[in-house]
Every structure is written in C-alpha cells, then in structure tokens.
Design a protein around this motif. Structure first.
Motif, PDB file in Angstrom:
ATOM      1  N   GLU A 427     -10.323   2.067  -1.512  1.00  0.00           N
ATOM      2  CA  GLU A 427     -11.123   2.235  -0.304  1.00  0.00           C
ATOM      3  C   GLU A 427     -10.384   3.176   0.655  1.00  0.00           C
ATOM      4  O   GLU A 427      -9.172   3.356   0.547  1.00  0.00           O
ATOM      5  N   PRO A 428     -11.083   3.796   1.566  1.00  0.00           N
ATOM      6  CA  PRO A 428     -10.404   4.664   2.542  1.00  0.00           C
ATOM      7  C   PRO A 428      -9.510   3.831   3.465  1.00  0.00           C
ATOM      8  O   PRO A 428      -9.912   2.764   3.938  1.00  0.00           O
ATOM      9  N   VAL A 429      -8.308   4.295   3.676  1.00  0.00           N
ATOM     10  CA  VAL A 429      -7.347   3.597   4.536  1.00  0.00           C
ATOM     11  C   VAL A 429      -6.849   4.576   5.600  1.00  0.00           C
ATOM     12  O   VAL A 429      -6.297   5.635   5.266  1.00  0.00           O
ATOM     13  N   GLU A 430      -7.082   4.246   6.870  1.00  0.00           N
ATOM     14  CA  GLU A 430      -6.553   5.056   7.980  1.00  0.00           C
ATOM     15  C   GLU A 430      -5.084   4.688   8.136  1.00  0.00           C
ATOM     16  O   GLU A 430      -4.733   3.674   8.777  1.00  0.00           O
ATOM     17  N   LEU A 431      -4.208   5.498   7.560  1.00  0.00           N
ATOM     18  CA  LEU A 431      -2.807   5.121   7.454  1.00  0.00           C
ATOM     19  C   LEU A 431      -2.119   5.043   8.831  1.00  0.00           C
ATOM     20  O   LEU A 431      -1.317   4.138   9.080  1.00  0.00           O
ATOM     21  N   VAL A 432      -2.413   5.985   9.706  1.00  0.00           N
ATOM     22  CA  VAL A 432      -1.761   5.991  11.028  1.00  0.00           C
ATOM     23  C   VAL A 432      -2.102   4.718  11.788  1.00  0.00           C
ATOM     24  O   VAL A 432      -1.215   4.035  12.338  1.00  0.00           O
ATOM     25  N   GLU A 433      -3.400   4.352  11.832  1.00  0.00           N
ATOM     26  CA  GLU A 433      -3.817   3.137  12.527  1.00  0.00           C
ATOM     27  C   GLU A 433      -3.190   1.905  11.892  1.00  0.00           C
ATOM     28  O   GLU A 433      -2.788   0.953  12.581  1.00  0.00           O
ATOM     29  N   LEU A 434      -3.060   1.924  10.527  1.00  0.00           N
ATOM     30  CA  LEU A 434      -2.482   0.775   9.837  1.00  0.00           C
ATOM     31  C   LEU A 434      -1.021   0.582  10.230  1.00  0.00           C
ATOM     32  O   LEU A 434      -0.558  -0.544  10.495  1.00  0.00           O
ATOM     33  N   ALA A 498       2.622  15.911   3.638  1.00  0.00           N
ATOM     34  CA  ALA A 498       3.270  17.079   3.023  1.00  0.00           C
ATOM     35  C   ALA A 498       2.935  17.111   1.536  1.00  0.00           C
ATOM     36  O   ALA A 498       3.062  16.097   0.835  1.00  0.00           O
ATOM     37  N   GLY A 499       2.508  18.293   1.061  1.00  0.00           N
ATOM     38  CA  GLY A 499       2.284  18.496  -0.373  1.00  0.00           C
ATOM     39  C   GLY A 499       1.286  17.545  -0.999  1.00  0.00           C
ATOM     40  O   GLY A 499       1.466  17.103  -2.143  1.00  0.00           O
ATOM     41  N   GLY A 500       0.226  17.202  -0.258  1.00  0.00           N
ATOM     42  CA  GLY A 500      -0.797  16.311  -0.810  1.00  0.00           C
ATOM     43  C   GLY A 500      -0.367  14.865  -0.860  1.00  0.00           C
ATOM     44  O   GLY A 500      -0.994  14.056  -1.552  1.00  0.00           O
ATOM     45  N   GLU A 501       0.704  14.493  -0.128  1.00  0.00           N
ATOM     46  CA  GLU A 501       1.183  13.116  -0.107  1.00  0.00           C
ATOM     47  C   GLU A 501       1.394  12.678   1.335  1.00  0.00           C
ATOM     48  O   GLU A 501       1.646  13.494   2.228  1.00  0.00           O
ATOM     49  N   ALA A 502       1.298  11.354   1.513  1.00  0.00           N
ATOM     50  CA  ALA A 502       1.547  10.772   2.833  1.00  0.00           C
ATOM     51  C   ALA A 502       2.902  10.069   2.811  1.00  0.00           C
ATOM     52  O   ALA A 502       3.262   9.421   1.816  1.00  0.00           O
ATOM     53  N   PHE A 503       3.661  10.195   3.933  1.00  0.00           N
ATOM     54  CA  PHE A 503       5.011   9.624   4.035  1.00  0.00           C
ATOM     55  C   PHE A 503       5.057   8.654   5.214  1.00  0.00           C
ATOM     56  O   PHE A 503       4.555   8.956   6.298  1.00  0.00           O
ATOM     57  N   VAL A 504       5.665   7.490   4.964  1.00  0.00           N
ATOM     58  CA  VAL A 504       5.981   6.542   6.045  1.00  0.00           C
ATOM     59  C   VAL A 504       7.480   6.288   5.974  1.00  0.00           C
ATOM     60  O   VAL A 504       7.979   5.691   5.008  1.00  0.00           O
ATOM     61  N   ARG A 505       8.229   6.765   7.018  1.00  0.00           N
ATOM     62  CA  ARG A 505       9.694   6.598   7.048  1.00  0.00           C
ATOM     63  C   ARG A 505      10.058   5.610   8.145  1.00  0.00           C
ATOM     64  O   ARG A 505       9.585   5.727   9.273  1.00  0.00           O
ATOM     65  N   VAL A 506      10.926   4.673   7.826  1.00  0.00           N
ATOM     66  CA  VAL A 506      11.397   3.672   8.801  1.00  0.00           C
ATOM     67  C   VAL A 506      12.913   3.773   8.853  1.00  0.00           C
ATOM     68  O   VAL A 506      13.606   3.467   7.873  1.00  0.00           O
ATOM     69  N   ARG A 507      13.438   4.244  10.046  1.00  0.00           N
ATOM     70  CA  ARG A 507      14.889   4.387  10.238  1.00  0.00           C
ATOM     71  C   ARG A 507      15.347   3.307  11.214  1.00  0.00           C
ATOM     72  O   ARG A 507      14.720   3.088  12.249  1.00  0.00           O
ATOM     73  N   ASP A 508      16.444   2.645  10.849  1.00  0.00           N
ATOM     74  CA  ASP A 508      16.986   1.635  11.776  1.00  0.00           C
ATOM     75  C   ASP A 508      18.438   1.960  12.111  1.00  0.00           C
ATOM     76  O   ASP A 508      19.035   2.858  11.517  1.00  0.00           O
ATOM     77  N   ILE A 572       8.300   5.414   2.245  1.00  0.00           N
ATOM     78  CA  ILE A 572       7.165   5.121   1.363  1.00  0.00           C
ATOM     79  C   ILE A 572       6.377   6.410   1.182  1.00  0.00           C
ATOM     80  O   ILE A 572       6.010   7.074   2.166  1.00  0.00           O
ATOM     81  N   VAL A 573       6.123   6.780  -0.099  1.00  0.00           N
ATOM     82  CA  VAL A 573       5.359   7.998  -0.417  1.00  0.00           C
ATOM     83  C   VAL A 573       4.097   7.565  -1.158  1.00  0.00           C
ATOM     84  O   VAL A 573       4.166   6.860  -2.170  1.00  0.00           O
ATOM     85  N   LEU A 574       2.930   8.006  -0.652  1.00  0.00           N
ATOM     86  CA  LEU A 574       1.650   7.621  -1.252  1.00  0.00           C
ATOM     87  C   LEU A 574       0.786   8.851  -1.511  1.00  0.00           C
ATOM     88  O   LEU A 574       0.744   9.766  -0.671  1.00  0.00           O
ATOM     89  N   PRO A 575       0.103   8.901  -2.682  1.00  0.00           N
ATOM     90  CA  PRO A 575      -0.846  10.000  -2.899  1.00  0.00           C
ATOM     91  C   PRO A 575      -2.050   9.840  -1.970  1.00  0.00           C
ATOM     92  O   PRO A 575      -2.441   8.715  -1.632  1.00  0.00           O
ATOM     93  N   LEU A 576      -2.651  10.960  -1.590  1.00  0.00           N
ATOM     94  CA  LEU A 576      -3.770  10.886  -0.652  1.00  0.00           C
ATOM     95  C   LEU A 576      -5.016  10.306  -1.312  1.00  0.00           C
ATOM     96  O   LEU A 576      -5.808   9.604  -0.675  1.00  0.00           O
ATOM     97  N   ASN A 577      -5.214  10.584  -2.613  1.00  0.00           N
ATOM     98  CA  ASN A 577      -6.422  10.115  -3.303  1.00  0.00           C
ATOM     99  C   ASN A 577      -6.034   9.430  -4.601  1.00  0.00           C
ATOM    100  O   ASN A 577      -6.262   9.938  -5.698  1.00  0.00           O
ATOM    101  N   GLN A 578      -5.414   8.294  -4.541  1.00  0.00           N
ATOM    102  CA  GLN A 578      -4.981   7.545  -5.726  1.00  0.00           C
ATOM    103  C   GLN A 578      -6.192   6.888  -6.381  1.00  0.00           C
ATOM    104  O   GLN A 578      -6.974   6.203  -5.725  1.00  0.00           O
ATOM    105  N   GLN A 579      -6.370   7.122  -7.724  1.00  0.00           N
ATOM    106  CA  GLN A 579      -7.439   6.476  -8.464  1.00  0.00           C
ATOM    107  C   GLN A 579      -6.927   5.152  -8.986  1.00  0.00           C
ATOM    108  O   GLN A 579      -5.988   5.090  -9.756  1.00  0.00           O
ATOM    109  N   THR A 580      -7.521   4.066  -8.603  1.00  0.00           N
ATOM    110  CA  THR A 580      -7.060   2.740  -9.016  1.00  0.00           C
ATOM    111  C   THR A 580      -8.081   2.107  -9.922  1.00  0.00           C
ATOM    112  O   THR A 580      -9.174   2.595 -10.089  1.00  0.00           O
TER     113      THR A 580
END
Length: 580
Positions: A427-434, A498-508, A572-580
């Motif tokens: 399903e479509p996921v709004e990653l920024v809002e999530l 970047a490059g057709g992928e979404a990145f979520v980085r968490v630095r502590d 975390i690296v995720l493809p933009l359109n992952q077929q599941t």
C-alpha cells in the motif's frame, strides 16, 4: 545296341527347337580340328530345358587351361587325352579339379588311342564322369552322353546354390534377429533376399498390423526402383498394379511366383501380416523358390522379436518416465520435509530461547511487583493508611506491568516473524509523515530524559509497503536511540531520497558500538554491551525484528559507529516501489 539306338531316337524326336534364351556352355578341347567341326555339326540343334548350346573350343591342353580360367561356368567338357603329350588331357583333369577347384563341370574323356589311357585305370585314378572312344561316339551316343552330363551338372548346380542359399539364410537369421526396429528389419529382409537369389532385384515390404487403430497396410521398406515408396499407405499411394498384387496376397495368404515378379506372404505369431513383392530380371528357379520359402519361414520369429523388443522398449520408457516423475515427487516431498524439519528445529530452539529469556527477564519485574504489593499490603493493614506512599507503590506496580506488557508484545511479534506468519501488505506509505508520527510518540520519554530530537526531511513522498510494519521497525530504531542516548543528549533523524531509494538515518550521541556489538547487532536476544541510560528493560529482540521487517520489504538496514563514546548511526534503506 538296337535298343539303345531306338531310345536315342525317341529323345531326338522330342528335342526342342534351338532356344534363343540362356545356353549351356560346352567346351571341346582336342588337337584335331575335325573333331571340333564334327561336334558342332552333330549338336547344332541340341536343346535341353529350352536351352541351346554355346560351344567353345581349344586345340591343346595349354589353350584349355586358358579357356577354363576364362569360362568358369562351362557345364560339360569334351576332352581328348593325347595332345601335346600322351597324358596332356589327364593332366588337364588334375588341373581342373585340384588347382581351379572346379568340381561341377562334367568331364567326358574322348580318346582315339584307348591303349594310351585304359578306361578302368582312368576312371579310378581321375575325377572324370564318362569315358568314350572316338570310334564309338556316334551322334546319338554323343547326344545321350551330353544330356546325362548336363543333367548331372544341373543337379550339382542346384546343390551348390542350395548350400550357398542355406549358408546365407543361417547367416541372415542371426543378423536379422539383431535388428531392434521394424524399419531396419524390413530393409535387412530385402537385402538378404537379393543376396539369396544372387540377383539385383527391386522390392517392397508391406506390413499390415490389425492393432494399429484401423490403419491400412503401409510400405515399411523399399529397394531398387521402388525405394521412394517407403512409408506410404498402400491403399492410397501405391500404383494400381502393385496395390492389386499386395492386397491379393493378403487375401490368399500364400506365395505367388510369376515370370518376373514374386509375391511372398508371411504371418507372424502375433497376428501381423507381411507381404514382400520382388521384381527380378529372371524367373526364379525351383531352387530359388525353395530357398525363399525356407527363408520366409524364419522371418515370422524375426518380426515378432522386433515387435516384442519395441513393446519392451516402450514399456521401459514409460517405466523410466514414471520412475523419473516419482523420483521428482519424492525429491520435492523430501525437500519439503527437510524444510519443515528445519523450521521445527528453529521453532524448538526459539521456544527454548524464549522460555529461558522469559524466565530471566520477567523474574525481576515480577519480583518488583511482589515487593511493591507487600509494601502496599503493609500500608493498608496499618492504623493509618499513608495515601501518598500507597499511590507511589501503585505507580511503581503500574510501570512494572507496562514493561512486562512491552516485553510480552515484543516476544509475540518476534515469534510471528519467526513463524513466517507476518504478512506484508502492499500500500502507499507516506514515509515522512510516518517518521514524524514515530518521533512524536517517542517525545515523552525523550523529554523525560531531557533529550533533543531533530528531524531533517524533504517534502512528503510515498513508498510502497506496510504502514504498520514499517512503523514498528522505525520505532525500534528510534526507541533504541532514546534508550541508549544519555540524559541531555541529542538524536538526529534524517529522511532522504537518492537513486530510487528512500533513506531513514537515526544518529545518536550514545555510547556507540564496540566491534563485538557490530558482529551480533541484529541477532535475536542480543543485548549490547552498553546499558540503557534510564533504567529501561531490553529483550534483545528489537533490532532483530526491525531487520526482518525491512528484509521483507526488499530493503536493508545497517549500523555504523566511529567507536566507543562516539554514538551510532542506523540507516534504513527502502525501495520506492517494492513488489510484495
């Protein structure tokens, strides 16, 4: 003598006119030219079995040797004894029988000097067939002697041909029984019949198989001028005259010998029928016919042998296919059993791990609950109930129960992932809002520890995935950062594309990761060397669950640290359109 003359006269009266077909070859070897002329004159109209004579001449024993070498098919030899020498003729007889090894030519010895070669001694010592003095050899007696000699030659020739034919049949039998296909056998039969008859003949071999789904007879093999007929249907494509002969043979079920064509009928033990049609340049002799019949009598077994072999081969092929299919099924079943066994072993190991961890991790919170409950009991039984202290104990019990509930939820989530019960929706996921929702949910605990959480993000964008599962994975990473970052520390969260992928980085700014931690970071029940900074509990399952969820989305998760005391970065690296 009168009776002999009368007998000769009867034969002479019944003699056939001079034939124009094949001729008997007769050699005259004599040093007297008059003998040659007289013989030709006396036999000019001779015929036996519709065959005339071909007379060849030699005037010495030496010439006779050359003549016999050049004409091995001479039937009768009229031979003089005294020529170059007194025994030149007798030496020529020895040459014929011993050196040329010609045992079929009939030799009539004629001599004008009987004393030079006495009859009894010559008959005993030399392989001759008749002995005549020239003075007694009248035209009638010459006729009689020649006829007897030719009949003897004919009988010998038949014997020779029969022996040769039987040898061919014996050799052919073993060869034909070696054929493993009907086509090859049919071709071999035509070849062997031509060899048996010693002629170049054309032919076709037709098979009628009543068990072939109603199909008519067809040509299995063909030779000579008929070689292009192989494989055709008799009733549809065969020339009318040939078709008539073949179908008549199937009706009559017997051999039919004609002038230049012969039709042979064979019935196998399995009920199949074979017709062989031969076309030869000469009529088949009685010997030829007999040999062909003997040969055909043995073919029934050869055809049945090939049929049985083909049936056996077909059954063997079907069996091999069934075995191969069954083997594949058993292999797949075995693989499924092995996979199930591996899952059962993993589940059993996981169960043992969970039970051990539950016994260890739940023991302390339960002890806290029991202790606080006893204190609370003491307060209640006291004369005056201290309300504030009672509420404090109840709050401790509530917090401990919450931690227990969190531990149980984490264990259940991990068990579901391990059992492959987890289902990833597409399903479509709004990653920024999530990510913002996860940070907002973690703010109370961060504020309690006086930590600052900053987020860097692009405009809103959507990826394909499971909202709930992704929230769980990101929450585990952000929750870990809050758990291990010291009081007053900072946590930076970055969302990027970047490059057709979404990145979520968490630095502590926590204690960082030791090399040992990085080697076992995403393993199940793996606690880090550092301790939570606010006394929080840890099951060692959060990062393992997060990794499995990200893997199921076709993504990846990594961890980096510059060293002890320098914090850590989880990506975390995720493809933009992952077929599941």
């Amino acid at each position: 003598m009168a009776e002999d003359d009368d007998f000769v006269t009867v034969i002479d009266d019944e003699a056939s006119p001079v034939a124009t077909g094949p001729r008997w070859k007769v050699a005259v070897i004599d040093d007297d030219p008059a003998v040659h002329d007289g013989t030709r004159f006396a036999l000019y109209d001779y015929a036996l079995n519709d065959q005339g004579l071909e007379i060849v001449s030699a005037f010495s024993a030496a010439e006779g040797r050359e003549l016999l070498r050049a004409h091995p098919d001479i039937a009768v030899l009229l031979l003089d004894v005294v020529m170059e020498t007194d025994d030149a003729g007798l030496k020529l007889v020895e040459y014929i029988r011993h050196e040329l090894r010609n045992e079929t030519v009939r030799i009539i010895l004629r001599t004008g000097q009987p004393g030079q070669a006495p009859e009894r001694r010559v008959i005993v010592d030399y392989d001759i067939n008749d002995y005549k003095a020239k003075t007694e050899l009248t035209a009638d007696k010459l006729f009689t002697a020649l006829t007897a000699a030719l009949r003897g030659y004919q009988q010998l020739q038949r014997m020779v041909e029969t022996r040769r034919g039987l040898e061919i049949i014996i050799d052919a039998a073993s060869e034909l029984f070696d054929f493993k296909s009907m086509q090859r056998l049919a071709e071999g039969v035509l070849t062997q019949i031509a060899s048996l008859l010693n002629v170049e003949c054309a032919g076709i071999l037709v098979l009628r198989d009543s068990g072939r789904d109603g199909k008519g007879p067809s040509v299995l093999a063909a030779s000579g001028c008929y070689r292009n007929l192989t494989g055709i249907d008799v009733e549809q494509a065969l020339a009318p005259d040939l078709r008539k002969l073949v179908l008549q043979a199937f009706e009559r079920r017997c051999h039919d010998f004609m002038a230049h064509r012969s039709v042979l009928y064979i019935q196998t033990g399995s009920g199949r029928e074979v017709v062989v049609l031969l076309e030869a340049p000469r009529p088949l002799s009685a010997t030829d016919r007999t040999l062909v019949e003997v040969f055909c009598s043995r073919l029934s077994v050869a055809f049945d042998n090939v049929i049985l072999y083909e049936q056996l081969q077909e059954a063997n092929n079907r069996l091999e296919e069934r075995v191969a299919r069954r083997t594949r099924e058993l292999t797949l079943a075995n693989q499924r059993l092995a996979a199930q066994w591996a899952r059962l072993r993993r589940a059993n190991a996981f169960k043992n791990e969970v039970l051990g961890r539950v016994a260890h991790d739940l023991k302390n919170p339960l002890g806290v609950i029991m202790g606080r409950a006893e204190i609370l009991t003491e307060f209640i039984t006291a004369a005056q109930v201290p309300t504030e202290k009672s509420l404090t104990q109840v709050e401790h019990i509530r917090d401990t129960v919450k931690r227990l509930a969190g531990m149980v939820d984490t264990l259940i989530a991990d068990a579901m992932v391990d059992a492959l019960d987890i289902t990833i929706r597409s399903e479509p996921v709004e990653l920024v809002e999530l990510v913002e929702e996860v940070i907002e949910a973690g703010q109370p605990l961060a504020e309690k520890k006086k930590q600052t959480i900053r987020i860097s993000r692009p405009p809103s964008f959507a990826i394909t995935g499971d909202t709930d599962r992704l929230r769980e994975a990101i929450d585990n990473i952000v929750g870990n950062a809050i758990k291990y970052t010291p009081i007053g520390g900072r946590i930076d969260v970055e969302v990027a594309l970047a490059g057709g992928e979404a990145f979520v980085r968490v630095r502590d700014t926590g204690p960082g990761l030791s090399p040992e931690d990085q080697g076992r970071l995403f393993g199940r029940f793996q606690r880090l060397s550092a301790k939570p900074t606010g006394g929080e509990s840890s099951t060692g399952l959060g990062l393992s669950i997060a990794k499995q969820i990200i893997d199921l989305h076709g993504g990846r998760i990594t961890a980096e640290s510059a060293g002890s005391g320098k914090g850590a970065t989880f990506t975390i690296v995720l493809p933009l359109n992952q077929q599941t």
